[in-house]
Motif scaffolding. Structure first.
Motif, PDB file in Angstrom:
ATOM      1  N   THR A   1      89.804  67.264 -10.595  1.00 59.62           N
ATOM      2  CA  THR A   1      88.659  67.756  -9.833  1.00 59.62           C
ATOM      3  C   THR A   1      88.315  69.211 -10.153  1.00 59.62           C
ATOM      4  O   THR A   1      87.303  69.720  -9.675  1.00 59.62           O
ATOM      5  CB  THR A   1      88.938  67.625  -8.333  1.00 59.62           C
TER       6      THR A   1
ATOM      7  N   SER B   1      82.754  66.432 -16.410  1.00 62.25           N
ATOM      8  CA  SER B   1      83.670  66.447 -15.270  1.00 62.25           C
ATOM      9  C   SER B   1      84.603  65.238 -15.369  1.00 62.25           C
ATOM     10  O   SER B   1      84.170  64.133 -15.706  1.00 62.25           O
ATOM     11  CB  SER B   1      82.899  66.408 -13.960  1.00 62.25           C
TER      12      SER B   1
ATOM     13  N   ASP C   1      86.381  64.380 -12.654  1.00 67.91           N
ATOM     14  CA  ASP C   1      86.573  64.016 -11.249  1.00 67.91           C
ATOM     15  C   ASP C   1      86.482  62.487 -11.111  1.00 67.91           C
ATOM     16  O   ASP C   1      85.450  61.893 -11.437  1.00 67.91           O
ATOM     17  CB  ASP C   1      85.496  64.681 -10.396  1.00 67.91           C
TER      18      ASP C   1
ATOM     19  N   ALA D   1      85.919  60.612  -8.724  1.00 70.71           N
ATOM     20  CA  ALA D   1      84.835  60.161  -7.862  1.00 70.71           C
ATOM     21  C   ALA D   1      83.477  60.255  -8.544  1.00 70.71           C
ATOM     22  O   ALA D   1      82.520  59.596  -8.120  1.00 70.71           O
ATOM     23  CB  ALA D   1      84.823  60.977  -6.570  1.00 70.71           C
ATOM     24  N   HIS D   2      83.401  61.058  -9.599  1.00 74.35           N
ATOM     25  CA  HIS D   2      82.102  61.229 -10.267  1.00 74.35           C
ATOM     26  C   HIS D   2      82.316  61.749 -11.691  1.00 74.35           C
ATOM     27  O   HIS D   2      81.969  62.882 -12.015  1.00 74.35           O
ATOM     28  CB  HIS D   2      81.225  62.201  -9.460  1.00 74.35           C
ATOM     29  N   ARG D   3      82.893  60.906 -12.526  1.00 70.50           N
ATOM     30  CA  ARG D   3      83.096  61.291 -13.920  1.00 70.50           C
ATOM     31  C   ARG D   3      81.745  61.454 -14.613  1.00 70.50           C
ATOM     32  O   ARG D   3      80.836  60.662 -14.405  1.00 70.50           O
ATOM     33  CB  ARG D   3      83.923  60.244 -14.664  1.00 70.50           C
ATOM     34  N   GLN D   4      81.636  62.465 -15.452  1.00 70.95           N
ATOM     35  CA  GLN D   4      80.382  62.722 -16.154  1.00 70.95           C
ATOM     36  C   GLN D   4      80.651  63.033 -17.622  1.00 70.95           C
ATOM     37  O   GLN D   4      81.514  63.864 -17.937  1.00 70.95           O
ATOM     38  CB  GLN D   4      79.639  63.904 -15.528  1.00 70.95           C
ATOM     39  N   TYR D   5      79.910  62.354 -18.494  1.00 74.01           N
ATOM     40  CA  TYR D   5      80.006  62.595 -19.936  1.00 74.01           C
ATOM     41  C   TYR D   5      78.598  62.652 -20.514  1.00 74.01           C
ATOM     42  O   TYR D   5      77.771  61.790 -20.231  1.00 74.01           O
ATOM     43  CB  TYR D   5      80.786  61.476 -20.633  1.00 74.01           C
TER      44      TYR D   5
END
Length: 241
Positions: free
Chosen positions: A48, A192, A194, A196-200
């Protein structure tokens, strides 16, 4: 610019960029998101935590020993003995070796080098079941990513180096510079981790080849004979004279 070199080698590796649900794929080479995740773990960052200064690093990976794709068929059951979990296919790279280059500010890279030498969390080659076989970091070196990957000796197994020529041609997958011709695009730019909210983000990649030195190599004729025959070099029976 400076470059941090990492040797990524082990019995198994797994670098997925599109894995979903019961099909856990692997790319043919380490992904940028996977290597950035390894560096974050070395620094002791939680999933996180913001990645901040790790996001602007240049990245390229040289395929020194491609290895082979291995499929592992898995089934799991809960501890209470209830219904079994879905069947999964997990793919790995077996007996592979890569040279990853991370370009950026020398002070930042020096810190990452020390973190990899003394990691806060255990380091793996993509998945927890894939430990490295040796210390990962090869230090920080001056130059660009392309220059360092072209100068560094071949990192394949010794049995392969001894059968090859004094110079070998190796494939490199790198971040595509602005305005260059893009070979392919992966959703592999980490933003990110995280859960709960992975971002690529999308990462444009260019494939090139470099001629790397092989200190354990043989002259061209001897290398061709050791690798299986004269079809890989012009056969000249008088060459040794």
């Amino acid at each position: 610019m400076s470059v941090l070199l990492l040797r990524l080698a082990g019995p198994l590796q797994a670098w997925g960029s599109t894995s979903r649900f019961t099909q856990r794929q692997t790319e043919i080479a380490p992904t940028k998101s996977g290597v950035i995740g390894l560096l974050a773990a070395a620094r002791g960052l939680r999933r996180t935590d913001p990645l901040t200064d790790l996001l602007g690093l240049d990245f390229a990976v040289r395929v020194d020993q491609p290895g082979q794709i291995l499929r592992d068929f898995q089934v799991a059951r809960p501890l209470d003995g209830g219904d079994s979990m879905p069947l999964t296919n997990r793919y790995y790279l077996s007996d592979a070796a890569f040279l990853a280059a991370i370009g950026g500010d020398s002070e930042l890279l020096d810190g990452l080098h020390e973190a990899v030498r003394r990691p806060q969390f255990p380091l793996y080659l993509g998945r927890r079941s894939c430990p490295p076989v040796a210390p990962i970091t090869l230090g920080v070196h001056p130059g660009t990513v392309a220059e360092v990957l072209g100068d560094w000796p071949w990192q394949a197994a010794k049995r392969l180096r001894q059968r090859a020529a004094l110079t070998v041609s190796l494939e490199v997958l790198s971040d595509a510079p602005p305005g260059s011709e893009v070979t392919e695009t992966f959703q592999d730019e980490p933003v990110s981790f995280d859960p709960a909210h992975r971002q690529y983000g999308w990462r444009p990649v260019v494939r090139t080849w470099v001629a790397a030195p092989n200190p354990d190599g043989r002259p061209p004729v001897a290398a061709a004979m050791a690798s299986g025959g004269p079809e890989q070099a012009d056969h000249d029976p008088l060459a040794w004279l």
